[in-house]
Write a protein that holds these residues in place. Structure first.
Motif, mmCIF file in Angstrom:
data_model
loop_
_atom_site.group_PDB
_atom_site.id
_atom_site.type_symbol
_atom_site.label_atom_id
_atom_site.label_comp_id
_atom_site.label_asym_id
_atom_site.label_seq_id
_atom_site.Cartn_x
_atom_site.Cartn_y
_atom_site.Cartn_z
ATOM 1 N N UNK A 181 -44.952 40.277 -9.794
ATOM 2 C CA UNK A 181 -46.114 40.679 -8.791
ATOM 3 C C UNK A 181 -46.258 42.400 -9.230
ATOM 4 N N UNK A 182 -46.864 42.406 -10.608
ATOM 5 C CA UNK A 182 -47.037 43.722 -10.833
ATOM 6 C C UNK A 182 -48.358 44.413 -10.591
ATOM 7 N N UNK A 183 -48.408 45.574 -10.329
ATOM 8 C CA UNK A 183 -49.779 46.367 -10.208
ATOM 9 C C UNK A 183 -50.607 45.735 -11.123
ATOM 10 N N UNK A 191 -52.591 36.924 -0.634
ATOM 11 C CA UNK A 191 -51.197 36.198 -0.403
ATOM 12 C C UNK A 191 -50.246 37.370 -1.269
ATOM 13 N N UNK A 192 -50.516 38.087 -2.435
ATOM 14 C CA UNK A 192 -49.531 38.712 -3.022
ATOM 15 C C UNK A 192 -49.282 39.937 -2.092
ATOM 16 N N UNK A 193 -50.369 40.571 -1.524
ATOM 17 C CA UNK A 193 -50.166 41.881 -0.733
ATOM 18 C C UNK A 193 -49.433 41.590 0.461
ATOM 19 N N UNK A 194 -49.684 40.268 1.081
ATOM 20 C CA UNK A 194 -48.970 39.917 2.114
ATOM 21 C C UNK A 194 -47.569 39.827 2.181
ATOM 22 N N UNK A 195 -47.138 39.103 0.944
ATOM 23 C CA UNK A 195 -45.808 38.809 0.798
ATOM 24 C C UNK A 195 -45.102 40.297 0.469
ATOM 25 N N UNK A 196 -45.748 41.123 -0.323
ATOM 26 C CA UNK A 196 -45.086 42.312 -0.735
ATOM 27 C C UNK A 196 -45.056 43.322 0.457
ATOM 28 N N UNK A 197 -45.864 43.258 1.411
ATOM 29 C CA UNK A 197 -45.873 44.002 2.518
ATOM 30 C C UNK A 197 -45.163 43.293 3.652
ATOM 31 N N UNK A 252 -52.976 37.911 9.239
ATOM 32 C CA UNK A 252 -53.089 39.207 9.768
ATOM 33 C C UNK A 252 -53.529 40.081 8.710
ATOM 34 N N UNK A 253 -52.898 39.928 7.257
ATOM 35 C CA UNK A 253 -53.205 41.033 6.217
ATOM 36 C C UNK A 253 -54.682 40.603 5.944
ATOM 37 N N UNK A 254 -55.257 39.374 6.111
ATOM 38 C CA UNK A 254 -56.643 39.059 5.664
ATOM 39 C C UNK A 254 -57.699 39.737 6.627
ATOM 40 N N UNK A 255 -57.089 39.878 7.921
ATOM 41 C CA UNK A 255 -58.000 40.685 9.001
ATOM 42 C C UNK A 255 -58.018 42.171 8.743
ATOM 43 N N UNK A 256 -56.732 42.601 8.171
ATOM 44 C CA UNK A 256 -56.735 43.999 8.072
ATOM 45 C C UNK A 256 -57.355 44.404 6.755
ATOM 46 N N UNK A 275 -48.975 51.205 0.432
ATOM 47 C CA UNK A 275 -47.683 51.942 0.157
ATOM 48 C C UNK A 275 -46.624 51.143 0.550
ATOM 49 N N UNK A 276 -46.536 50.422 1.819
ATOM 50 C CA UNK A 276 -45.684 49.240 2.069
ATOM 51 C C UNK A 276 -45.267 48.392 1.185
ATOM 52 N N UNK A 277 -46.297 48.073 0.508
ATOM 53 C CA UNK A 277 -46.147 46.901 -0.363
ATOM 54 C C UNK A 277 -45.689 47.236 -1.676
#
Length: 383
Positions: A247-249, A266-272, A278-282, A296-298
């Motif tokens: 899951x690279x940049x 899905x990748x951002x939710x997993x990494x973070x 909730x991630x989609x809502x954000x 940053x958290x991801x």
């Protein structure tokens, strides 16, 4: 020779029955009433003929009895253990042989025997598992061509483990619908690795660009699989990629540029470590500062934050909610807008990130052009 003559044979006799006569005996056996005197006589005669020195005689009997559920069981089982020429019709068609018997015969059989069993219509899962576990390469290929076979996902995984370096079997596995997405990915990676010394790559890709070419090929495989994945499969797939450090940049930037917003979310939710809903809502609603904290958290590098934030802004303007992927024309517009913004010196954009975006923009434009040609029915030839 009559039935009476056959029944009078002893162990020293080596008289061989005519093939046509043997076929007729087998047919009369099937036609007789089970348990009747005629049936008993025919079964006894066929039992004796199991020792006939002529393969042709035994093969003729096997062909007649092979598909019948009323054939005498001990005769069928004896034929199933005969030489390949005799056994194959019985192994392929006989409904009398149990699953356990088929597994035993398969484990001890030649390639011809294994292929005959792998070809059986409606082959049950237990026998399919045996084929995948110990079958020869040709038997496993035969099984994959058997559309009626009940091959479980676990058996497909075993085949993938055994034959991951066999392109023909990998190709057959990739055509099956039940292959788990992570396994499909691993097989495609094996094929991608083989591109390194492929004649077309050696001829058309300059040596200094081959590493980039192969990395791009891997990323495109991921996004192609993500496009067709269900939400549940996509979540498992993303976790598999994270474990493998994939899951690279670069991959996430490419996902945004290709309009694969479902995969990106899905990748951002997993990494973070944020639940996907909730991630989609954000992504849809929160301020930029909160989005940057999420990036940053991801674990995404700060130098790439500007590109991701701009991409999310552009997706918001298009009313995307990250539950669906963009069409190619929408993805191209997103990428071109993102690239134009990133090239604005006032943003202080990272040169490497901008270089990635330029390449991705070209890829998306090519994909859109190919789709337009395909949909219009036009033909083009490569220069």
């Amino acid at each position: 020779m009559t039935v009476h003559d056959i029944l009078q044979l002893n162990n020293e006799d080596e008289c061989t029955l005519d093939i046509r006569a043997a076929r007729e005996f087998a047919q009369h056996c099937l036609a007789a009433e089970p348990g009747s005197r005629d049936w008993s006589s025919m079964v006894a005669a066929l039992t004796i003929l199991l020792d006939d020195p002529s393969r042709g005689v035994r093969k003729a009997i096997a062909k007649v009895l092979a598909g019948s559920p009323h054939a005498p069981g001990h005769v069928v089982r004896c034929l199933a253990g005969d030489v390949d020429e005799v056994a194959v019709p019985v192994l392929k068609f006989s409904p009398i042989l149990s699953d356990a018997e088929l597994v035993d015969l398969f484990a001890e059989g030649s390639d011809a025997v294994q292929c005959a069993i792998a070809e059986r219509v409606g082959l049950p899962a237990s026998v399919c598992a045996a084929v995948c576990e110990v079958g020869s390469e040709i038997a496993c290929r035969t099984l994959l061509r058997n559309s009626s076979a009940q091959v479980l996902q676990s058996s497909l995984l075993r085949l993938a483990q055994r034959f991951e370096h066999r392109p023909d079997i990998c190709d057959a596995l990739l055509k099956t619908r039940d292959l788990p997405l992570p396994t499909r990915y691993e097989l495609l990676m094996r094929l991608a690795e083989s591109l390194d010394d492929h004649p077309l790559v050696l001829e058309r890709v300059p040596e200094h660009q081959r590493d980039t070419f192969l990395i791009d090929a891997e990323d495109k495989v991921v996004l192609r699989l993500a496009l067709e994945a269900s939400e549940e499969d996509l979540t498992d797939f993303v976790e598999h990629l994270r474990v493998r450090g994939k899951l690279t940049t670069r991959l996430l930037l490419r996902a945004v540029c290709c309009g694969r917003l479902r995969f990106f979310a899905a990748a951002l939710a997993n990494l973070g470590q944020v639940p996907l809903p909730r991630l989609r809502s954000l992504l849809i609603a929160v301020r930029r500062s909160a989005l940057q904290a999420m990036l940053r958290k991801a674990g995404l590098p700060i130098r790439a934050h500007q590109a991701f934030l701009l991409a999310i802004d552009i997706a918001r303007q298009a009313d995307a909610d990250f539950t669906y992927d963009l069409a190619l024309d929408e993805a191209r517009m997103l990428t071109e807008t993102l690239l134009a913004e990133m090239q604005d010196g006032a943003l202080g954009a990272d040169e490497d990130v901008t270089a990635f975006l330029r390449r991705f923009a070209i890829d998306v434009a090519r994909l859109e052009a190919r789709l337009l040609l395909k949909n219009s029915g036009l033909l083009t030839t490569a220069a």
